[in-house]
Design a protein around this motif. Structure first.
Motif, PDB file in Angstrom:
ATOM      1  N   VAL A   1     108.941 -22.876 101.762  1.00 30.10           N
ATOM      2  CA  VAL A   1     109.071 -22.049 102.288  1.00 30.10           C
ATOM      3  C   VAL A   1     108.798 -20.957 101.086  1.00 30.10           C
ATOM      4  CG1 VAL A   1     109.243 -19.703 103.603  1.00 30.10           C
ATOM      5  CG2 VAL A   1     108.464 -21.937 104.685  1.00 30.10           C
ATOM      6  N   ALA A   2     108.016 -20.486  99.797  1.00 28.57           N
ATOM      7  CA  ALA A   2     108.001 -19.794  98.365  1.00 28.57           C
ATOM      8  C   ALA A   2     108.009 -18.193  99.398  1.00 28.57           C
ATOM      9  CB  ALA A   2     107.389 -20.878  97.518  1.00 28.57           C
ATOM     10  N   ALA A   3     109.043 -17.113  98.282  1.00 33.21           N
ATOM     11  CA  ALA A   3     108.672 -15.757  98.795  1.00 33.21           C
ATOM     12  C   ALA A   3     108.648 -15.078  97.297  1.00 33.21           C
ATOM     13  CB  ALA A   3     109.058 -15.155  99.522  1.00 33.21           C
ATOM     14  N   VAL A   4     108.648 -14.450  96.585  1.00 34.73           N
ATOM     15  CA  VAL A   4     108.241 -13.455  95.000  1.00 34.73           C
ATOM     16  C   VAL A   4     108.860 -12.308  95.362  1.00 34.73           C
ATOM     17  CG1 VAL A   4     107.540 -12.989  92.722  1.00 34.73           C
ATOM     18  CG2 VAL A   4     106.603 -15.846  94.316  1.00 34.73           C
ATOM     19  N   TYR A   5     109.808 -11.832  94.643  1.00 34.94           N
ATOM     20  CA  TYR A   5     110.381 -10.530  94.587  1.00 34.94           C
ATOM     21  C   TYR A   5     109.737  -9.532  93.571  1.00 34.94           C
ATOM     22  CZ  TYR A   5     113.360  -6.594  93.657  1.00 34.94           C
ATOM     23  OH  TYR A   5     114.334  -5.494  93.760  1.00 34.94           O
ATOM     24  N   THR A   6     109.591  -8.989  93.088  1.00 36.47           N
ATOM     25  CA  THR A   6     109.637  -8.382  91.748  1.00 36.47           C
ATOM     26  C   THR A   6     109.728  -6.450  92.116  1.00 36.47           C
ATOM     27  OG1 THR A   6     107.175  -9.510  91.587  1.00 36.47           O
ATOM     28  CG2 THR A   6     107.924  -7.338  89.852  1.00 36.47           C
ATOM     29  N   GLY A   7     110.805  -6.716  90.933  1.00 30.77           N
ATOM     30  CA  GLY A   7     111.767  -5.157  90.465  1.00 30.77           C
ATOM     31  C   GLY A   7     110.887  -4.771  89.531  1.00 30.77           C
ATOM     32  N   THR A   8     111.528  -3.456  88.915  1.00 31.79           N
ATOM     33  CA  THR A   8     112.216  -3.408  87.011  1.00 31.79           C
ATOM     34  C   THR A   8     113.062  -2.434  87.409  1.00 31.79           C
ATOM     35  OG1 THR A   8     110.817  -1.490  87.699  1.00 31.79           O
ATOM     36  CG2 THR A   8     109.096  -3.569  86.883  1.00 31.79           C
ATOM     37  N   GLY A   9     113.495  -2.861  85.607  1.00 31.59           N
ATOM     38  CA  GLY A   9     114.448  -1.829  85.283  1.00 31.59           C
ATOM     39  C   GLY A   9     114.553  -1.113  84.013  1.00 31.59           C
ATOM     40  N   VAL A  10     114.977  -0.084  83.887  1.00 34.52           N
ATOM     41  CA  VAL A  10     115.865   0.245  82.769  1.00 34.52           C
ATOM     42  C   VAL A  10     116.146  -0.578  81.421  1.00 34.52           C
ATOM     43  CG1 VAL A  10     115.807   2.301  80.038  1.00 34.52           C
ATOM     44  CG2 VAL A  10     115.026   2.741  82.583  1.00 34.52           C
ATOM     45  N   CYS A  11     115.930  -2.222  81.272  1.00 32.58           N
ATOM     46  CA  CYS A  11     116.644  -3.140  80.067  1.00 32.58           C
ATOM     47  C   CYS A  11     115.986  -3.803  79.594  1.00 32.58           C
ATOM     48  CB  CYS A  11     117.676  -3.625  81.647  1.00 32.58           C
ATOM     49  SG  CYS A  11     116.732  -4.290  82.359  1.00 32.58           S
ATOM     50  N   GLU A  12     116.476  -4.399  78.894  1.00 32.67           N
ATOM     51  CA  GLU A  12     116.026  -5.849  78.076  1.00 32.67           C
ATOM     52  C   GLU A  12     116.054  -7.223  79.392  1.00 32.67           C
ATOM     53  OE1 GLU A  12     117.325  -5.566  74.356  1.00 32.67           O
ATOM     54  OE2 GLU A  12     115.721  -4.120  73.517  1.00 32.67           O
ATOM     55  N   PRO A  13     114.859  -8.334  78.970  1.00 30.52           N
ATOM     56  CA  PRO A  13     115.333  -8.975  79.414  1.00 30.52           C
ATOM     57  C   PRO A  13     116.662 -10.014  79.283  1.00 30.52           C
ATOM     58  CG  PRO A  13     113.064  -9.649  78.367  1.00 30.52           C
ATOM     59  CD  PRO A  13     113.896  -7.577  77.857  1.00 30.52           C
ATOM     60  N   GLN A  14     116.837 -10.213  78.281  1.00 28.26           N
ATOM     61  CA  GLN A  14     118.643 -10.396  78.323  1.00 28.26           C
ATOM     62  C   GLN A  14     118.954 -10.134  79.380  1.00 28.26           C
ATOM     63  OE1 GLN A  14     121.367  -9.700  75.131  1.00 28.26           O
ATOM     64  NE2 GLN A  14     119.677  -8.813  73.622  1.00 28.26           N
ATOM     65  N   ASP A  15     119.390  -8.621  78.913  1.00 29.24           N
ATOM     66  CA  ASP A  15     120.735  -7.759  80.261  1.00 29.24           C
ATOM     67  C   ASP A  15     120.374  -8.781  81.979  1.00 29.24           C
ATOM     68  OD1 ASP A  15     121.567  -6.289  78.062  1.00 29.24           O
ATOM     69  OD2 ASP A  15     119.029  -5.381  78.610  1.00 29.24           O
ATOM     70  N   VAL A  16     119.280  -9.068  82.269  1.00 32.88           N
ATOM     71  CA  VAL A  16     118.743  -9.997  83.134  1.00 32.88           C
ATOM     72  C   VAL A  16     119.696 -11.049  82.891  1.00 32.88           C
ATOM     73  CG1 VAL A  16     116.859 -10.322  84.771  1.00 32.88           C
ATOM     74  CG2 VAL A  16     116.666  -8.553  84.483  1.00 32.88           C
ATOM     75  N   VAL A  17     119.028 -11.630  82.177  1.00 31.15           N
ATOM     76  CA  VAL A  17     119.742 -13.096  82.213  1.00 31.15           C
ATOM     77  C   VAL A  17     121.230 -12.991  82.205  1.00 31.15           C
ATOM     78  CG1 VAL A  17     119.735 -15.663  80.407  1.00 31.15           C
ATOM     79  CG2 VAL A  17     117.400 -14.060  80.741  1.00 31.15           C
ATOM     80  N   ALA A  18     121.800 -12.227  81.341  1.00 25.53           N
ATOM     81  CA  ALA A  18     123.599 -12.431  81.548  1.00 25.53           C
ATOM     82  C   ALA A  18     124.108 -11.928  82.059  1.00 25.53           C
ATOM     83  CB  ALA A  18     123.562 -11.391  80.105  1.00 25.53           C
ATOM     84  N   ASN A  19     123.415 -11.437  83.755  1.00 25.27           N
ATOM     85  CA  ASN A  19     123.716 -11.302  85.034  1.00 25.27           C
ATOM     86  C   ASN A  19     123.485 -12.514  85.844  1.00 25.27           C
ATOM     87  OD1 ASN A  19     122.798 -10.896  88.064  1.00 25.27           O
ATOM     88  ND2 ASN A  19     123.766  -8.927  87.619  1.00 25.27           N
ATOM     89  N   ARG A  20     122.759 -12.900  85.568  1.00 23.58           N
ATOM     90  CA  ARG A  20     122.230 -14.737  85.848  1.00 23.58           C
ATOM     91  C   ARG A  20     123.351 -15.118  85.676  1.00 23.58           C
ATOM     92  NH1 ARG A  20     121.745 -13.233  90.959  1.00 23.58           N
ATOM     93  NH2 ARG A  20     120.240 -14.944  91.070  1.00 23.58           N
ATOM     94  N   LEU A  21     123.682 -15.120  84.112  1.00 23.06           N
ATOM     95  CA  LEU A  21     125.222 -16.147  83.798  1.00 23.06           C
ATOM     96  C   LEU A  21     126.781 -15.626  84.057  1.00 23.06           C
ATOM     97  CD1 LEU A  21     122.767 -17.163  80.321  1.00 23.06           C
ATOM     98  CD2 LEU A  21     122.973 -18.733  82.749  1.00 23.06           C
ATOM     99  N   ASP A  22     125.968 -15.099  84.924  1.00 23.14           N
ATOM    100  CA  ASP A  22     127.661 -13.593  85.257  1.00 23.14           C
ATOM    101  C   ASP A  22     128.389 -14.396  86.424  1.00 23.14           C
ATOM    102  OD1 ASP A  22     130.291 -12.973  86.249  1.00 23.14           O
ATOM    103  OD2 ASP A  22     129.527 -10.708  85.896  1.00 23.14           O
ATOM    104  N   PRO A  23     128.227 -15.525  87.781  1.00 29.93           N
ATOM    105  CA  PRO A  23     128.540 -16.539  88.914  1.00 29.93           C
ATOM    106  C   PRO A  23     129.624 -15.716  89.539  1.00 29.93           C
ATOM    107  CG  PRO A  23     128.821 -17.986  87.273  1.00 29.93           C
ATOM    108  CD  PRO A  23     128.535 -16.839  86.222  1.00 29.93           C
ATOM    109  N   TRP A  24     130.553 -15.046  88.528  1.00 25.24           N
ATOM    110  CA  TRP A  24     131.754 -14.448  88.730  1.00 25.24           C
ATOM    111  C   TRP A  24     131.589 -12.638  89.858  1.00 25.24           C
ATOM    112  CZ3 TRP A  24     131.506 -16.802  84.523  1.00 25.24           C
ATOM    113  CH2 TRP A  24     132.444 -17.966  83.660  1.00 25.24           C
ATOM    114  N   HIS A  25     130.509 -12.151  89.481  1.00 23.60           N
ATOM    115  CA  HIS A  25     130.656 -11.199  90.130  1.00 23.60           C
ATOM    116  C   HIS A  25     130.139 -11.424  91.499  1.00 23.60           C
ATOM    117  CE1 HIS A  25     126.575 -11.197  89.081  1.00 23.60           C
ATOM    118  NE2 HIS A  25     125.902 -10.401  90.119  1.00 23.60           N
ATOM    119  N   GLY A  26     129.719 -11.920  92.267  1.00 21.83           N
ATOM    120  CA  GLY A  26     128.937 -11.913  92.991  1.00 21.83           C
ATOM    121  C   GLY A  26     129.675 -11.697  93.942  1.00 21.83           C
TER     122      GLY A  26
END
Length: 335
Positions: free
Chosen positions: A167-192
């Protein structure tokens, strides 16, 4: 007992015997070393994308209606041709610049609502199509001028469960940042477990890139909260297959084989000149339990719930990404 049975057992739920209050959980700031996250981000951004960008959910681009998106400052329009294939190109009519996203599609042809110029997806009157790709879950467009890389024939796609059993679902959101900031968030699993205590508990990062058996991925054990003390423990691996994508694979526990793909698509500056980025996250859930067939049958009901769950997490994670960009752009980022 096999390792898989130890993770799963007969029932997916577990009861936490000694729940730890949020403020008493083990601090993770010493583990979440800025240099480690920065190195992972650097490796991710150095990987080829082939100039492909995710524009949205494939199911949102339906026959008879165009779909518009600004990608890297370029206006893009997508639609389905007469055979149902995805077509993409510049979003401005080559005649007088009408917004093609507002024009109707008739029998697979996009007809400009200002003067009737018709586009069937082939080059015409100075309008040149962009390569487009439908992977069954997401729609992609290739913008060679924006990406400035060696083009690839298709996007860099992660391994996913077979569509017939997922089962697949897709979420879309926007923010004031650059792609690297989103990627960095996901490469920091310790914040979970700190930033999302309503969803994650008992999080432990057991392997990191270049520091053990995890290869180029972050490996963590975590439990998803269900209700009260009831949780679902899993092992997850985070990897970045290309510069704007981070993928979480469930490798042990309930839902093994499921993936969460987080794609960061640059949109362009806002009216104040600040960068805007779209987070397009695909959740592809699967399970080999017999009851999952019922879940697949209820997919139209499940998808909004899956999108809502992703949206709740991204309200926090987007604040993280936006804060990171604000600090970077003002020279105050400590990492």
């Amino acid at each position: 007992m096999s390792a898989d049975r130890a993770w799963r057992g007969r029932y997916p739920l577990r009861l936490r015997r000694r729940p730890v209050p949020w403020e008493q959980q083990r601090p993770t700031w010493q583990d979440a070393r800025p240099g480690l996250i920065a190195d992972a981000l650097k490796r991710a951004t150095a990987r080829p994308s082939g100039n492909w960008y995710v524009v949205g959910a494939a199911r949102d681009i339906t026959p008879g209606r165009p779909f518009g998106r600004t990608v890297a400052g370029r206006e893009v329009v997508l639609w389905r041709d007469a055979g149902g294939q995805l077509v993409a190109g510049p979003g401005a009519c080559p005649h007088l610049g009408a917004p093609l996203k507002d024009s109707p599609v008739r029998c697979g042809t996009l007809i400009c609502h200002w003067h009737g110029l018709a586009l069937d997806g082939a080059p015409f009157a100075g309008w040149e199509p962009f390569p487009a790709y439908d992977d069954g879950v997401l729609a992609w467009v290739r913008l060679d001028e924006a990406g400035a890389e060696e083009p690839l024939d298709r996007p860099v796609l992660p391994e996913r469960p077979h569509p017939a059993g997922a089962v697949a679902a897709v979420y879309t959101g926007t923010g004031v940042c650059e792609p690297q900031d989103v990627v960095a968030n996901r490469l920091d699993p310790w914040h979970g477990a700190w930033l999302h205590p309503y969803s994650f508990v008992d999080l432990s990062v057991v392997d990191v890139p270049a520091e053990g058996r995890g290869g180029d991925g972050f490996v963590l054990d975590v439990s998803f909260k269900v209700a009260g003390r009831a949780v679902v423990p899993v092992r997850a691996v985070f990897t970045a297959p290309e510069p704007r994508t981070v993928v979480m694979h469930i490798t042990e526990g309930e839902g093994r084989g499921s993936v969460v793909e987080t794609h960061a698509t640059p949109l362009g500056p806002d009216d104040r000149g600040k960068p805007r980025t779209a987070v397009i996250e695909a959740v592809v859930a699967s399970s080999d339990r017999p009851g999952f067939a019922v879940a697949r049958a209820a997919a139209p009901v499940l998808r909004p719930l899956m999108r809502a769950a992703a949206g709740r997490l991204w309200r926090d994670d987007m604040a993280y990404a936006e804060r990171r960009w604000a600090l970077r752009s003002s020279g105050r980022f400590p990492g």
